[in-house]
Design a protein around this motif. Sequence first.
Motif, PDB file in Angstrom:
ATOM      1  N   ASN A  13       0.861  -1.170  -0.020  1.00 28.35           N
ATOM      2  CA  ASN A  13      -0.095  -0.058   0.065  1.00 28.35           C
ATOM      3  C   ASN A  13       0.866   1.331  -0.127  1.00 28.35           C
ATOM      4  O   ASN A  13       0.586   2.113  -0.513  1.00 28.35           O
ATOM      5  N   ASP A  14       2.129   1.332   0.683  1.00 24.29           N
ATOM      6  CA  ASP A  14       2.845   2.224   0.883  1.00 24.29           C
ATOM      7  C   ASP A  14       3.540   2.631  -0.585  1.00 24.29           C
ATOM      8  O   ASP A  14       3.560   3.852  -1.233  1.00 24.29           O
ATOM      9  N   ILE A  15       3.912   1.401  -1.275  1.00 25.42           N
ATOM     10  CA  ILE A  15       4.438   1.623  -2.499  1.00 25.42           C
ATOM     11  C   ILE A  15       3.423   2.301  -3.450  1.00 25.42           C
ATOM     12  O   ILE A  15       3.649   2.956  -4.653  1.00 25.42           O
ATOM     13  N   SER A  16       2.316   1.698  -3.563  1.00 24.54           N
ATOM     14  CA  SER A  16       1.220   2.138  -4.411  1.00 24.54           C
ATOM     15  C   SER A  16       0.724   3.495  -4.329  1.00 24.54           C
ATOM     16  O   SER A  16       0.853   4.165  -5.208  1.00 24.54           O
ATOM     17  N   LYS A  17       0.961   3.965  -3.050  1.00 28.05           N
ATOM     18  CA  LYS A  17       0.803   5.413  -2.650  1.00 28.05           C
ATOM     19  C   LYS A  17       1.946   6.202  -3.340  1.00 28.05           C
ATOM     20  O   LYS A  17       1.533   7.445  -3.898  1.00 28.05           O
ATOM     21  N   ILE A  18       3.080   5.995  -3.253  1.00 30.14           N
ATOM     22  CA  ILE A  18       3.997   6.655  -3.892  1.00 30.14           C
ATOM     23  C   ILE A  18       4.163   6.500  -5.261  1.00 30.14           C
ATOM     24  O   ILE A  18       4.221   7.441  -6.250  1.00 30.14           O
ATOM     25  N   GLU A  19       3.923   5.393  -5.998  1.00 27.55           N
ATOM     26  CA  GLU A  19       3.954   5.193  -7.420  1.00 27.55           C
ATOM     27  C   GLU A  19       2.770   5.964  -8.213  1.00 27.55           C
ATOM     28  O   GLU A  19       2.687   6.087  -9.347  1.00 27.55           O
ATOM     29  N   SER A  20       1.591   6.090  -7.303  1.00 30.19           N
ATOM     30  CA  SER A  20       0.646   6.713  -8.044  1.00 30.19           C
ATOM     31  C   SER A  20       0.865   8.330  -8.287  1.00 30.19           C
ATOM     32  O   SER A  20       0.350   8.768  -9.494  1.00 30.19           O
ATOM     33  N   VAL A  21       1.835   8.800  -7.689  1.00 24.69           N
ATOM     34  CA  VAL A  21       2.408  10.193  -8.007  1.00 24.69           C
ATOM     35  C   VAL A  21       3.594   9.932  -9.298  1.00 24.69           C
ATOM     36  O   VAL A  21       3.462  10.709 -10.131  1.00 24.69           O
ATOM     37  N   LEU A  22       4.319   8.996  -9.138  1.00 29.58           N
ATOM     38  CA  LEU A  22       5.571   8.751  -9.971  1.00 29.58           C
ATOM     39  C   LEU A  22       4.878   8.462 -11.601  1.00 29.58           C
ATOM     40  O   LEU A  22       5.466   8.714 -12.404  1.00 29.58           O
TER      41      LEU A  22
END
Length: 340
Positions: free
Chosen positions: A312-321
């Motif tokens: 979930n953390d990674i998904s939150k970051i990669e939604s911006v990336l």
Amino acid sequence: MVQVPKVRLSEGLEICRILNGMWQVSGAHGPVDTPKAVNAMDVYMNAGLTTFDMADIYGPAEDIFGAFSSQLKTRKGEAALNGIQGLTKWVPRPGPMNRNVVEKAIQRSLKRMRVKSLDCLQFHWWDYSDRRYLEALGHLSDLQQEGVIRELSLTNFDTKRLEEITGKGIRISSNQVQYSLIDRRPMVKMAQFCDSQGIQLLTYGTLGGGLISEKYLGAAEPRGQGELKTASLSKYKNMINMWGGWGLFQELLGSLDSVARSQHCTIVNVATKYILDMPAVGGVIVGSRLGVPGAEHIQENLKSFEVNLSANDISKIESVLSRSKDLMQVIGDCGDEYRN
């Protein structure tokens, strides 16, 4: 001394997964007080951060390491030198690369660092059209066989040239490249090739020269030398401009801050651990303002190892990336920014 996670390079040298970067003593980040810088290295070593990354072109970096290693030997004996690792670079101007030229450069680093052999020599080359980089690497490989160099590595080589070099039977331990949440080019081609060959990626720019931190969360866009006071800040602000601009960068910092709060850590920790968890990444190089009071951030950096990023953390970051520009298309492969 804290037990800092380590990684073993292909010839057996163990290095810390967070390396102390010494570009900051090159003069491009302000004046350097050499005695204070030497003393500061002791603080890093005692904290378990025993791996120092430097270059022949980083001003007095090799000399500072030499003074530190000499003092350490005097205080604790020659065996104590086995507890620190000095990684340097040779960054020659293209030109004749016969054995004499190569050996002279390596001997200069040996003398400045006050060591009998180089733990790791990372080779950089400015111009691929001048194919004498292969000649230079051939001589460096010979010096490695003679015990003058332990680990033979590269700096800012692209995937095509890395494949070429290893295809000629030259053993490469690592490639130092820019790799961060902003610049994810290594994951396109480089990481897969390195993983298949047992080559470690040593990453720099992972914190964007300090831009990827709470300090810039909610901050107005810095402009000009008055606000971008170091070479690092100017360099990585340009990367942010190419990547997607200050507005999107603020969204990224906000996402990182949200993850950091849930993890009880800092944006720096999240950004560092994201890259440490990537395939083929052996270590992250964090710039060390040696001798500058209050600039160590040692305990904060060590906390990065305690972070466990969830899906979930990674998904939150990669939604911006996912909304940023593809720097592989904008710049090219790793290191191409130095050759275009």
